[in-house]
Design a protein around this motif. Structure first.
Motif, PDB file in Angstrom:
ATOM      1  N   GLY A  21       0.596  -1.071  -0.023  1.00 13.50           N
ATOM      2  CA  GLY A  21       0.035   0.058  -0.204  1.00 13.50           C
ATOM      3  C   GLY A  21       1.582   1.379   0.130  1.00 13.50           C
ATOM      4  N   ALA A  22       2.190   1.314   0.014  1.00 17.54           N
ATOM      5  CA  ALA A  22       3.359   2.451  -0.031  1.00 17.54           C
ATOM      6  C   ALA A  22       2.921   3.457   1.431  1.00 17.54           C
ATOM      7  CB  ALA A  22       2.741   3.122  -1.032  1.00 17.54           C
ATOM      8  N   LYS A  23       1.521   2.924   2.607  1.00 13.11           N
ATOM      9  CA  LYS A  23       1.130   4.086   3.568  1.00 13.11           C
ATOM     10  C   LYS A  23       2.775   3.801   4.436  1.00 13.11           C
ATOM     11  CE  LYS A  23      -3.413   2.455   2.617  1.00 13.11           C
ATOM     12  NZ  LYS A  23      -4.440   2.245   3.511  1.00 13.11           N
ATOM     13  N   TYR A  24       3.485   4.872   4.090  1.00  6.48           N
ATOM     14  CA  TYR A  24       4.603   4.875   4.882  1.00  6.48           C
ATOM     15  C   TYR A  24       4.396   5.626   6.143  1.00  6.48           C
ATOM     16  CZ  TYR A  24       6.764   3.395   0.209  1.00  6.48           C
ATOM     17  OH  TYR A  24       6.592   2.398  -0.599  1.00  6.48           O
ATOM     18  N   GLU A  25       3.448   6.435   6.238  1.00  2.00           N
ATOM     19  CA  GLU A  25       3.098   7.574   7.476  1.00  2.00           C
ATOM     20  C   GLU A  25       3.116   6.348   8.486  1.00  2.00           C
ATOM     21  OE1 GLU A  25      -0.283   7.082   4.745  1.00  2.00           O
ATOM     22  OE2 GLU A  25       1.682   7.515   4.211  1.00  2.00           O
ATOM     23  N   ASN A  26       2.363   5.250   8.507  1.00  4.84           N
ATOM     24  CA  ASN A  26       1.587   3.844   9.369  1.00  4.84           C
ATOM     25  C   ASN A  26       2.764   2.495   9.387  1.00  4.84           C
ATOM     26  OD1 ASN A  26      -0.225   5.124   8.432  1.00  4.84           O
ATOM     27  ND2 ASN A  26      -0.868   3.148   7.781  1.00  4.84           N
ATOM     28  N   LEU A  27       4.284   3.876   8.920  1.00 10.55           N
ATOM     29  CA  LEU A  27       5.559   2.750   9.331  1.00 10.55           C
ATOM     30  C   LEU A  27       5.745   2.781  11.337  1.00 10.55           C
ATOM     31  CD1 LEU A  27       8.435   3.998   7.162  1.00 10.55           C
ATOM     32  CD2 LEU A  27       7.611   0.983   7.649  1.00 10.55           C
ATOM     33  N   ASP A  28       5.526   3.331  11.922  1.00 10.47           N
ATOM     34  CA  ASP A  28       5.797   3.672  13.227  1.00 10.47           C
ATOM     35  C   ASP A  28       4.525   3.211  13.506  1.00 10.47           C
ATOM     36  OD1 ASP A  28       7.942   5.652  13.081  1.00 10.47           O
ATOM     37  OD2 ASP A  28       6.266   7.571  13.298  1.00 10.47           O
ATOM     38  N   ARG A  53      11.929   2.668   4.589  1.00  9.45           N
ATOM     39  CA  ARG A  53      10.818   4.443   4.255  1.00  9.45           C
ATOM     40  C   ARG A  53      11.518   4.075   2.298  1.00  9.45           C
ATOM     41  NH1 ARG A  53      10.460   8.027   7.094  1.00  9.45           N
ATOM     42  NH2 ARG A  53       8.009   7.488   7.865  1.00  9.45           N
ATOM     43  N   LYS A  54      12.571   4.317   2.433  1.00  4.95           N
ATOM     44  CA  LYS A  54      14.051   4.687   1.679  1.00  4.95           C
ATOM     45  C   LYS A  54      13.875   3.604   0.899  1.00  4.95           C
ATOM     46  CE  LYS A  54      18.290   6.224   0.508  1.00  4.95           C
ATOM     47  NZ  LYS A  54      19.883   5.206   0.675  1.00  4.95           N
ATOM     48  N   LEU A  55      14.929   2.263   1.092  1.00  6.43           N
ATOM     49  CA  LEU A  55      14.251   1.124   0.790  1.00  6.43           C
ATOM     50  C   LEU A  55      13.367   0.462  -0.273  1.00  6.43           C
ATOM     51  CD1 LEU A  55      15.375  -1.931   0.547  1.00  6.43           C
ATOM     52  CD2 LEU A  55      14.154  -2.391   1.985  1.00  6.43           C
ATOM     53  N   PHE A  56      12.007   1.082   0.371  1.00  5.69           N
ATOM     54  CA  PHE A  56      10.773   0.642  -0.489  1.00  5.69           C
ATOM     55  C   PHE A  56      10.697   1.757  -1.196  1.00  5.69           C
ATOM     56  CE2 PHE A  56      10.589  -2.324   3.153  1.00  5.69           C
ATOM     57  CZ  PHE A  56       9.506  -3.112   2.747  1.00  5.69           C
ATOM     58  N   SER A  57      10.557   2.767  -0.902  1.00  2.00           N
ATOM     59  CA  SER A  57      10.861   4.384  -2.343  1.00  2.00           C
ATOM     60  C   SER A  57      11.338   3.663  -3.342  1.00  2.00           C
ATOM     61  CB  SER A  57      10.527   5.316  -1.630  1.00  2.00           C
ATOM     62  OG  SER A  57       9.563   5.750  -1.057  1.00  2.00           O
ATOM     63  N   GLU A  58      12.359   3.086  -3.185  1.00  2.00           N
ATOM     64  CA  GLU A  58      13.756   3.088  -4.511  1.00  2.00           C
ATOM     65  C   GLU A  58      12.443   1.768  -5.336  1.00  2.00           C
ATOM     66  OE1 GLU A  58      16.969   2.361  -2.172  1.00  2.00           O
ATOM     67  OE2 GLU A  58      17.261   4.323  -1.932  1.00  2.00           O
ATOM     68  N   ALA A  62      11.677   1.724  -8.683  1.00  2.00           N
ATOM     69  CA  ALA A  62      11.883   0.409 -10.153  1.00  2.00           C
ATOM     70  C   ALA A  62      10.924  -0.351 -10.624  1.00  2.00           C
ATOM     71  CB  ALA A  62      13.012  -0.374  -9.652  1.00  2.00           C
ATOM     72  N   PHE A  63       9.916  -0.749  -9.521  1.00  2.00           N
ATOM     73  CA  PHE A  63       9.172  -1.809  -9.776  1.00  2.00           C
ATOM     74  C   PHE A  63       7.376  -0.862  -9.645  1.00  2.00           C
ATOM     75  CE2 PHE A  63      12.753  -3.543  -8.794  1.00  2.00           C
ATOM     76  CZ  PHE A  63      13.453  -4.449 -10.065  1.00  2.00           C
ATOM     77  N   PRO A  64       6.991  -0.183 -10.459  1.00  5.00           N
ATOM     78  CA  PRO A  64       6.081   0.374 -10.076  1.00  5.00           C
ATOM     79  C   PRO A  64       4.577   0.096  -9.452  1.00  5.00           C
ATOM     80  CG  PRO A  64       6.583   1.256 -11.838  1.00  5.00           C
ATOM     81  CD  PRO A  64       7.289   0.503 -11.503  1.00  5.00           C
ATOM     82  N   ASP A  65       4.654  -1.084 -10.178  1.00  5.92           N
ATOM     83  CA  ASP A  65       3.462  -2.482 -10.394  1.00  5.92           C
ATOM     84  C   ASP A  65       3.629  -3.437  -8.873  1.00  5.92           C
ATOM     85  OD1 ASP A  65       5.478  -3.911 -11.875  1.00  5.92           O
ATOM     86  OD2 ASP A  65       3.635  -4.994 -13.040  1.00  5.92           O
ATOM     87  N   LEU A  66       4.554  -3.597  -8.338  1.00 10.41           N
ATOM     88  CA  LEU A  66       5.138  -4.752  -7.307  1.00 10.41           C
ATOM     89  C   LEU A  66       4.671  -4.869  -6.553  1.00 10.41           C
ATOM     90  CD1 LEU A  66       8.158  -6.240  -6.961  1.00 10.41           C
ATOM     91  CD2 LEU A  66       9.063  -4.586  -5.164  1.00 10.41           C
TER      92      LEU A  66
END
Length: 145
Positions: A21-28, A53-58, A62-66
């Motif tokens: 879901g790329a909801k990086y604001e929920n990492l904490d 956050r940096k790893l998953f953003s990269e 690279a793979f937008p439909d991952l």
């Protein structure tokens, strides 16, 4: 709820919310302060929510439909072991590799250690060689039998 069962539920929620879901604001919500991620690359550690956050953003660039799928999971004590697959299309630069447009499918195993419902450490072993072979960067060895 028993701690082991709670831990087993936390990991799939993190996969859906963060990885897919790329909801990086929920990492904490999922990571303890001081989180450390150990990768199969001996010189690479992922530190804290910012490192994740940096790893998953990269990866997402690279793979937008991952898309990640949990194949199997077991838990004992404070550890949850998850066998997962990821599939996507190489559409952006990945580790200096120009986009190939190729579909990839990789497998990995994570061992997460949770304390008070949050991941404090993760050990990851991913088929990086298979990924590079699928991208055409490393040749596939022919079967010699």
């Amino acid at each position: 709820m028993e701690t082991i069962e709670k831990n087993k539920q936390t990991v799939p929620r993190a996969v859906e919310e963060i990885w897919n879901g790329a909801k990086y604001e929920n990492l904490d919500e999922f990571l303890a302060t001081g989180f450390i991620g150990h990768t199969s690359s001996p010189d690479l550690k992922i530190v804290g929510a910012e490192g994740v956050r940096k790893l998953f953003s990269e990866l997402r660039n690279a793979f937008p439909d991952l898309r990640y799928t949990i194949t199997d999971q077991v838990a004992e004590g404070e550890k949850v072991v998850t066998y997962w697959t990821a599939e996507g299309t190489h559409r952006g630069i990945f580790k200096g590799i120009a986009p190939t447009g190729k579909r990839i499918k990789i497998t990995a195993i994570d061992i997460d250690r949770l304390v008070n419902g949050k991941v404090v450490e993760c050990w990851n072993n991913m088929d990086e060689l298979g990924l590079l072979q699928q991208l055409g960067v490393v040749p596939v060895m022919e079967n010699q039998s």
